[in-house]
Write an enzyme that holds these catalytic residues in place. Structure first.
Site, PDB file in Angstrom:
ATOM      1  N   LYS A  36     -35.812  30.312  19.034  1.00 27.53           N
ATOM      2  CA  LYS A  36     -34.976  31.160  18.177  1.00 27.53           C
ATOM      3  C   LYS A  36     -33.517  30.679  18.199  1.00 27.53           C
ATOM      4  O   LYS A  36     -32.846  30.665  17.165  1.00 27.53           O
ATOM      5  CB  LYS A  36     -35.068  32.636  18.600  1.00 27.53           C
ATOM      6  CG  LYS A  36     -36.407  33.293  18.259  1.00 27.53           C
ATOM      7  CD  LYS A  36     -36.638  33.379  16.750  1.00 27.53           C
ATOM      8  CE  LYS A  36     -37.950  34.002  16.363  1.00 27.53           C
ATOM      9  NZ  LYS A  36     -38.259  33.900  14.929  1.00 27.53           N
ATOM     10  N   LEU A  52     -44.266  43.260  11.601  1.00 31.61           N
ATOM     11  CA  LEU A  52     -43.142  43.425  10.672  1.00 31.61           C
ATOM     12  C   LEU A  52     -43.571  43.088   9.247  1.00 31.61           C
ATOM     13  O   LEU A  52     -43.231  43.790   8.293  1.00 31.61           O
ATOM     14  CB  LEU A  52     -41.984  42.512  11.117  1.00 31.61           C
ATOM     15  CG  LEU A  52     -40.812  42.381  10.153  1.00 31.61           C
ATOM     16  CD1 LEU A  52     -40.088  43.720   9.974  1.00 31.61           C
ATOM     17  CD2 LEU A  52     -39.818  41.319  10.655  1.00 31.61           C
ATOM     18  N   GLY A  62     -48.611  40.521   9.919  1.00 31.41           N
ATOM     19  CA  GLY A  62     -48.138  40.874  11.261  1.00 31.41           C
ATOM     20  C   GLY A  62     -47.478  42.243  11.282  1.00 31.41           C
ATOM     21  O   GLY A  62     -47.434  42.957  10.274  1.00 31.41           O
ATOM     22  N   ILE A 116     -52.076  33.348   8.178  1.00 34.71           N
ATOM     23  CA  ILE A 116     -53.014  32.312   8.626  1.00 34.71           C
ATOM     24  C   ILE A 116     -54.461  32.791   8.523  1.00 34.71           C
ATOM     25  O   ILE A 116     -55.386  31.997   8.536  1.00 34.71           O
ATOM     26  CB  ILE A 116     -52.662  31.852  10.056  1.00 34.71           C
ATOM     27  CG1 ILE A 116     -53.401  30.577  10.408  1.00 34.71           C
ATOM     28  CG2 ILE A 116     -52.897  32.950  11.076  1.00 34.71           C
ATOM     29  CD1 ILE A 116     -52.762  29.756  11.471  1.00 34.71           C
ATOM     30  N   TYR A 165     -39.948  30.910  23.403  1.00 39.10           N
ATOM     31  CA  TYR A 165     -39.662  31.686  22.190  1.00 39.10           C
ATOM     32  C   TYR A 165     -38.140  31.809  21.987  1.00 39.10           C
ATOM     33  O   TYR A 165     -37.616  31.540  20.901  1.00 39.10           O
ATOM     34  CB  TYR A 165     -40.308  33.062  22.348  1.00 39.10           C
ATOM     35  CG  TYR A 165     -39.951  34.096  21.313  1.00 39.10           C
ATOM     36  CD1 TYR A 165     -40.349  33.965  19.983  1.00 39.10           C
ATOM     37  CD2 TYR A 165     -39.239  35.252  21.675  1.00 39.10           C
ATOM     38  CE1 TYR A 165     -40.040  34.954  19.046  1.00 39.10           C
ATOM     39  CE2 TYR A 165     -38.938  36.237  20.748  1.00 39.10           C
ATOM     40  CZ  TYR A 165     -39.336  36.077  19.434  1.00 39.10           C
ATOM     41  OH  TYR A 165     -39.034  37.055  18.515  1.00 39.10           O
TER      42      TYR A 165
HETATM   43  C1  AKB Z   1     -40.741  40.048  21.962  1.00 41.15           C
HETATM   44  O1  AKB Z   1     -40.838  40.941  22.807  1.00 41.15           O
HETATM   45  O2  AKB Z   1     -41.043  38.867  22.175  1.00 41.15           O
HETATM   46  C2  AKB Z   1     -40.188  40.416  20.606  1.00 41.15           C
HETATM   47  C3  AKB Z   1     -38.718  40.176  20.524  1.00 41.15           C
HETATM   48  C4  AKB Z   1     -37.777  41.031  21.292  1.00 41.15           C
HETATM   49  O3  AKB Z   1     -38.292  39.319  19.819  1.00 41.15           O
HETATM   50  N1  AKB Z   1     -40.486  41.776  20.307  1.00 41.15           N
END
Ligand code: AKB
Length: 315
Positions: free
Chosen positions: A145, A13, A11, A35, A141
């Site tokens: 997190k 990073l 990816g 993957i 997301y």
């Molecule tokens: C995103 O835009 O989803 C990522 C982040 C800020 O974690 N780059």
């Protein structure tokens, strides 16, 4: 001798962090996994295909290479996660729990797992966002997190797992493209500026967001992971900052080198996500605990990307 496993190594990073880790620990001591197979099929050093949700394969690879540290970078990002929220939750959470269990059961030396500014939400103070504050993420997301941060702290407190984490802002690099993030415009803009001379931005011109050049992100990650254990006071995830800018400001910076570059704006569903994130974060804990310092401002980052990406595209 450390044996390092990188999950999600192809990816945006992962590819740059893996190279940096190979320079430090030696090519044969960094086992990169993803993957999918690498494009063109060639990569320096050991490579394994790994679906981050496949617990038994993870344990098998860890055993095969006698892994001592894991960098778990695989995740579905903010924009892409919204198209299949349950899958994003499943991948982001299950894979983290597998890695934390591996660290606990095999007594790994250290684990790295990235968090994000996406843990913040519309009720979070926007400017200089504190380390500890209101967190009401509105993407799956961001929710994953935030939950992940709690799991990391839990495994550290309850089982002594040495897990470390950073809340990355938008990461801007050019060597590998990002996929599915809200801050991806700040990478796409460079490709388009050099390839077609124009860019249609999916965020509005004055959307101010925290960002960081990839070299700084790699440095932050390695600095954190190489710090003495006793210096790491936060086991959820550290706020980490560098620069903040709007699409208009980065376009103006690009225009200094490419005066004919044109930008237009056509905000889509990602605007709402961006609007819920901070303008800037207070990263004084990272600066105090383990000496974080960024090196790139907007001008330095822009000229480094334009130079590096032009060379890459010419080849
Ligand atoms: C995103 O835009 O989803 C990522 C982040 C800020 O974690 N780059």
């Amino acid at each position: 001798m450390e044996k390092i496993l990188v999950i999600g190594a192809l990816g945006q990073l992962g590819s740059e962090l893996s190279s940096a880790l190979k320079n430090i620990y030696g090519i044969q001591n960094v086992i990169v996994t993803d993957i999918r197979e690498p494009e063109g099929g060639n990569i320096d050093g050991p490579f394994e295909v790994l679906n981050a949700m496949d617990r038994s394969r993870l344990f098998e690879i860890a055993e095969k290479y006698q892994i001592t540290q894991v960098y778990h970078l695989a995740a579905i990002l903010s924009a892409k996660g919204e198209s299949d929220p349950k899958f994003a939750w499943q991948l982001n959470m299950e894979s983290l729990i597998h890695v934390l269990d591996l660290a606990k059961e095999k007594k790994l030396n250290k684990v790295y797992w990235p968090s994000s500014i996406a843990v913040f939400g519309p009720s979070t103070p926007r400017e200089n966002t504190p380390q500890n504050t209101v967190m009401d993420p509105n993407t799956v997301y961001g929710i994953s997190k935030l939950a992940g941060e709690r799991w990391c702290e839990y495994y550290h407190k309850k089982y002594g797992v040495d897990v470390r984490s950073l809340r990355y802002p938008g990461l801007i690099g050019y060597k590998a493209k990002p996929g599915g993030g809200t801050t991806d415009y700040a990478v796409d803009i460079f490709y388009q500026a050099l390839e077609s001379g124009k860019y249609e931005c999916f965020l509005d011109k004055d959307t101010y967001l925290p960002m960081m050049y990839m070299d700084d992100a790699v440095k932050a990650t390695i600095d954190l992971m190489q710090s003495d254990k006793n210096k790491i006071k936060i086991r959820s995830s550290y706020n980490i900052g560098a620069i903040s800018f709007t699409p208009e400001q980065i376009a103006q910076e690009i225009q200094k080198a490419l005066p004919s570059f044109k930008i237009s704006y056509h905000p889509d569903f990602r605007q709402e996500i961006a609007n819920s994130w901070p303008d800037s974060v207070d990263d004084s804990e990272a600066r105090k605990d383990w000496g974080w310092q960024h090196q790139y401002d907007l001008t330095k980052m822009t000229s480094s990307i334009l130079k590096g990406l032009s060379e890459l595209l010419d080849n």
